[in-house]
Design an enzyme around this catalytic site. Structure first.
Site, PDB file in Angstrom:
ATOM      1  N   HIS A 184      -2.018   0.685   7.154  1.00  0.00           N
ATOM      2  CA  HIS A 184      -2.145   1.009   5.889  1.00  0.00           C
ATOM      3  C   HIS A 184      -1.763   2.478   5.476  1.00  0.00           C
ATOM      4  O   HIS A 184      -1.381   3.236   6.259  1.00  0.00           O
ATOM      5  CB  HIS A 184      -3.582   0.857   5.673  1.00  0.00           C
ATOM      6  CG  HIS A 184      -4.202   0.890   4.205  1.00  0.00           C
ATOM      7  ND1 HIS A 184      -3.758   0.011   3.016  1.00  0.00           N
ATOM      8  CD2 HIS A 184      -5.344   1.505   3.737  1.00  0.00           C
ATOM      9  CE1 HIS A 184      -4.191   0.361   2.068  1.00  0.00           C
ATOM     10  NE2 HIS A 184      -5.322   1.082   2.271  1.00  0.00           N
ATOM     11  N   ASP A 243      -8.038   5.910  -2.149  1.00  0.00           N
ATOM     12  CA  ASP A 243      -7.427   4.792  -1.796  1.00  0.00           C
ATOM     13  C   ASP A 243      -6.893   3.922  -2.911  1.00  0.00           C
ATOM     14  O   ASP A 243      -7.663   3.120  -3.413  1.00  0.00           O
ATOM     15  CB  ASP A 243      -7.994   3.964  -0.687  1.00  0.00           C
ATOM     16  CG  ASP A 243      -7.040   2.666  -0.291  1.00  0.00           C
ATOM     17  OD1 ASP A 243      -5.882   2.633  -0.523  1.00  0.00           O
ATOM     18  OD2 ASP A 243      -7.408   1.970   0.896  1.00  0.00           O
ATOM     19  N   CYS A 291       0.835  -1.058  -0.015  1.00  0.00           N
ATOM     20  CA  CYS A 291      -0.315  -0.123  -0.132  1.00  0.00           C
ATOM     21  C   CYS A 291       0.930   1.507  -0.133  1.00  0.00           C
ATOM     22  O   CYS A 291       0.492   2.348  -0.764  1.00  0.00           O
ATOM     23  CB  CYS A 291      -0.809  -0.095   1.131  1.00  0.00           C
ATOM     24  SG  CYS A 291      -0.117  -0.227   2.679  1.00  0.00           S
TER      25      CYS A 291
END
Lengths: 670, 310
Positions: free
Chosen positions: A456, A472, A412
């Site tokens: 994250h 995202d 991520c």
């Protein structure tokens, strides 16, 4: 002669079973210290215990005193070398550990054993300076039973071990109510009393305030718990669970760092829309960050909010912290953002990643619209077969270029960094937000558990008419990461933390139970802080509980408990034969002139003794004793099965006895 | 006190025996109580304090026929029980009973004989009969053994094992006479001559009758609770290696009944239990840690003091 004197000083010699018990006590006390003690100390202690065990087994002599003195010296020097000083928690405990092991080497008599046992008690206490988990509490209680049993054994040589263990367990059970009263009522202070800043908070893991390729995927390997959440009402869906942490604005080509920010106790946006209420129990991480669902609608006490919407505690979170919150998950703040902030959100290091810059500039030219550029970028991730993986290849100087055009494999933080870079290159203000995404509900107690593996990173872009919008990029590559969690998103065979894997269902079940137990322990035992104490006490009807009234309540309750226990112990005395009661009354009366009956004294002997001491009472005493004897020892009584209601013969005898005792005139001795 | 059934003769015995065995009324009473309770008596003391005289006097006064066996280390069981000898006149084996066939048997220095001989004696004491060559022969009634033993630390002794000590209802010590009694003893006539002049106060049948009247002496619940409390204390308290067995508790109660009977009472008082406790319990209790030093009296006093009356 001198030898004899020393022998007397040491008390009775220890039997072999005493010695074995003593070694067991020390082993039980010292074993859990191996978790935090330096390796050399654990090895030395283990070695000495084994040596002591061997001496016991082979019935050898204990080592001579000069050798022990040498060991003490060597151990002290080693402690000094390890810690550089003797003060503070760690060196102090290390010295005590060393000395307990050495004390066993010279324990010959009961007196030595007592000293060693009291040291054991103290060392048990020091476990709690390091951790207060259920495991440590369990081990401590077990050790407590054994040490107390050993102490009982020292007092009564030759009593079987099972009797000692039973006695010590019974004593601990009797102490339980006192423990509860002390736990609930003892005036509490905030934070650990023994908080020595030097070494108290090392070794806590969690998010950091910089992000570089690999930093979050590394954290994702840890199954440790970051925080727990209890939602009021129905929990929101998984893809809404964005727990906001540090916001990173400054990029130096490799690392992302937070920019300059201001803090305030006022929300920098207007709270509106549907909200969610929940309570967070945060594990200590030695940072000021408080994690909250985007976007928080009110501030917990002692918290502030930064200009980029991060909740911060006024002090570092060094103990488990519980706070209640409300959040508006749909809120998009920041329509009126300062130009300074927007400018900072366009910062890019010069001279690197030329291909990414070129692509962004080309898109800008072709598409024009901000939102179209964002869509193009997300579509690019999907079209170009990017892979979401925990083990991306290492990146060089032009990391974003390499990732976007060559490796196409990342976690991520790679996607968030590349996305923000491209946005900035295209002239759209953007920043990286780190935190946690998702969480797992424990079916046992309903708590959501957010682990380090849920760490994250995502992106925020500023759009002129909307404000800071969350994008995202990971959701574009691996939607299942956002919908279901890490385990579902990464390819099979990746090193996902053992406890997060979804294929071991029985293990998960077990883990859920264990974590639910741990959570209740945290919530109800460790989380019982001054505030909760006040709440509980005021619910029990104590207005304004201050430490004075708490102490008073403590004393009163302990006294009552003591009385109850005493009454329980004496309950056999309450059901007494009326004749015996009258007889005891006589003894009480006689006690006034120093002629109380001995507990073991028979009635005829007692009457004779009183008559000898006080001849004027001889006749009455003889009569009363005769009445008592016939009531209590004669066969008539058993024939009538103890009916004493004043109608039968025994009743008459008893009546006479009572009258005589009441009428007995006793004068003090002249 | 309450309606008692005294046997005047038994007091006569105590009185007469007291004239010969000076200053030892308590021991005489204990010995009689032991006899009444159908138990056997072990007298442990130094040589020359009057053990044999006491046994002899009692046998004489109670009208019991009396045998004395001096135990030696080369003694065999047949020397006690008796042997069968072929009689040429009748052409059959004829049993010649040994010295055990008497109503009162004095076994002197019981710990001088080998364990084999000791156990033959103790078996006879327990069963009230002897078995030789496949034939069981009952011993006379009443049957009462008084054994004497020297303190076991003296050389040339086989100390009785604990299981055999348990066969004796009581163990008593005589001790040195006090000053006045010793003076009287030295000034008086020879004790053996005095025994010869004693006349029996009772017949053997009287003794059996008295023994059976023991069951009439009442022990109330409170008293039984006391005996039980004493026994339980010895099992619980750390100062004893092993506690009193149920057999010992029964013996204590039986001896207390006999003591009450001697006191002309038809019920047992705690005082009776306390009076017989040193004699009944001391050879059955062992101090923990092998540390012995306390005398029987001291140990019993400590036990009595530790247990309150229920």
């Amino acid at each position: 002669m001198a030898k004899k004197a020393r022998k007397k000083d040491e008390g009775a010699p220890l039997t072999r079973s005493h010695e074995l018990w003593l070694i067991a006590c020390a082993a039980l006390t010292l074993a859990p210290h191996a978790v935090h003690a330096p390796l050399w100390l654990s090895l030395a202690t283990g070695g000495m215990l084994a040596w002591r065990g061997l001496i016991w087994w082979r019935r050898r002599q204990l080592p001579p005193r000069w050798l022990l003195a040498l060991l003490v010296l060597a151990g002290s020097v080693a402690v000094l070398a390890t810690y550089r000083h003797f003060f503070g928690k760690d060196p102090g405990v290390a010295l005590l550990i060393l000395f307990l092991a050495l004390k066993l080497m010279e324990s010959r008599g009961v007196r030595d054993a007592l000293a060693a046992l009291f040291l054991c008690y103290f060392l048990l206490l020091t476990h709690f300076l390091y951790t207060q988990s259920i495991e440590v509490a369990g081990v401590t209680i077990a050790a407590l039973v054994v040490i107390t049993a050993t102490l009982a054994g020292l007092a009564h040589a030759g009593r079987p071990a099972s009797a000692n263990l039973r006695l010590s367990s019974l004593m601990l059970v009797q102490a339980l109510p006192f423990m509860l009263v002390l736990f609930l009522l003892f005036p509490r202070v905030q934070g650990p009393l023994w908080g020595l800043p030097m070494d108290a908070y090392s070794g806590l893991t969690g998010l950091s305030d910089t992000m570089s390729p690999g930093s979050i995927s590394e954290l994702s390997l840890s199954g440790a718990i970051a925080f727990r959440v209890k939602f009021e009402g129905k929990p929101p869906p998984h893809n809404m669970l964005y727990w906001r942490g540090p916001v990173l604005r400054h990029f130096d080509g490799r690392n992302w760092r937070p920019g300059r920010q201001t803090v305030s106790t006022e929300l920098p946006y207007a709270a509106k829309g549907p909200d969610i209420a929940y309570a967070v129990t945060l594990e200590p991480h030695n940072k000021a960050w408080l994690f909250a669902l985007e976007m928080p609608a009110l501030l917990p006490p002692d918290a502030v909010i930064s200009s980029d919407y991060q909740l911060l505690s006024r002090t570092l979170v060094r103990a488990r912290l519980r706070y209640e919150l409300r959040s508006h998950p749909g809120l998009v703040p920041g329509t009126e953002e300062s130009t300074e902030t927007l400018k900072a959100s366009l910062q890019l290091p010069a001279g690197i990643n030329p291909r990414a810059r070129a692509l962004a500039a080309e898109w800008r030219r072709q598409l024009g619209d901000d939102e179209a550029v964002i869509r193009q970028m997300l579509g690019h991730f999907r079209r170009e077969f990017f892979v979401y993986t925990l083990t991306p290849p290492p990146l060089g100087k032009n990391g974003i270029d390499e990732f976007l055009f060559e490796t196409r494999r990342g976690f991520c933080e790679h996607y968030a960094a590349a996305f923000v870079f491209m946005m900035r290159a295209a002239g759209i203000p953007a920043r990286v937000v780190t935190g946690y995404q998702g969480g797992e509900q424990n079916p046992v107690d309903g708590y959501f558990i957010v682990r380090q593996s849920d760490a994250h990173a995502w992106a925020e872009v500023w759009l002129a008419n909307k404000g800071w919008v969350r994008i995202d990029p990971t959701a574009a590559i691996a939607p299942s990461r956002i919908e279901a969690g890490l385990a579902a998103a990464v390819p099979e065979g990746e090193p996902v933390p053992f406890l997060v894997r979804s294929d071991l269902s029985w293990l998960r079940e077990l883990r859920f139970r264990w974590e639910a137990m741990n959570n209740s322990w945290n919530q109800w035992v460790l989380g019982y802080n001054p505030q909760r104490q006040r709440e509980l006490l005021s619910r029990l009807g104590m207005r304004e509980p201050d430490w004075q009234s708490m102490t008073a309540a403590l004393a009163v309750l302990s006294g009552l408990l003591m009385l109850a226990l005493t009454a329980w112990a004496l309950r056999r005395r309450i059901r007494l034969d009326p004749a015996l009661r009258a007889w005891n009354r006589l003894s009480c009366k006689m006690a006034g002139i120093g002629l109380a009956r001995y507990a073991w004294e028979g009635p005829a002997d007692y009457a004779r003794r009183v008559a000898e001491a006080r001849p004027e009472l001889a006749m009455e005493m003889e009569r009363v004793a005769a009445l008592y004897i016939s009531l209590r020892y004669d066969r008539r009584k058993s024939r009538r099965d103890g009916l004493m209601d004043g109608k039968n013969e025994d009743g008459k005898l008893l009546q006479e006895m009572n009258q005589m005792i009441a009428g007995l005139k006793i004068h003090a001795a002249r | 006190m309450a309606n008692s059934t005294p046997h005047p003769a038994i007091h006569q015995v105590i009185h007469q025996a007291g004239r010969v065995v000076l200053g030892k009324e308590r021991q005489i009473r204990l010995a009689l109580a032991c006899l009444l309770a159908r138990g056997h008596l072990l007298i442990e003391d130094l040589p020359g304090v009057g053990k044999t005289i006491l046994a002899h006097v009692l046998a004489r006064l109670l009208g019991l026929n009396f045998h004395r066996i001096q135990f030696t280390s080369d003694m065999l069981p047949a020397d006690i029980i008796g042997v069968s000898i072929f009689d040429r006149g009748t052409g059959a084996f004829q049993f010649h009973p040994g010295p055990i066939f008497a109503q009162m048997v004095l076994v002197d220095e019981v710990n001088r004989a080998t364990p084999k001989t000791q156990s033959a004696l103790l078996e006879a004491m327990e069963e009230h009969q002897v078995t030789t060559e496949g034939e069981t022969r009952p011993l006379p009634e009443p049957f009462f053994v008084i054994a004497t033993q020297n303190p076991s630390h003296q050389i040339g002794t086989f100390p009785l094992p604990e299981s055999q000590l348990d066969r004796f209802l009581m163990r008593i010590e005589l001790g040195y006479p006090d000053h006045a009694a010793e003076r009287e003893l030295l000034a008086g006539s020879d004790r053996r001559d005095m025994i010869a002049t004693l006349t029996p106060c009772m017949e053997p049948g009287d003794m059996v009758e008295l023994q059976s009247s023991l069951a009439q002496v009442h022990a109330s619940d409170a008293l039984i609770a006391y005996v039980q409390a004493l026994a339980e204390h010895t099992r619980r308290a750390p100062e004893y290696e092993t506690g009193l067995s149920p057999r010992a508790a029964l013996a204590l109660l039986r001896a207390a009944r006999a003591w009450a009977l001697l006191d002309e009472r038809d019920m047992v008082l705690p005082e009776d239990v306390q009076a017989v406790l040193p004699a009944v319990a001391s050879h059955r209790l062992h101090p923990a840690g092998g540390a012995s030093g306390a005398s029987a009296q001291e140990m019993a006093a400590a036990l009595i003091g530790a247990v309150p009356l229920p």
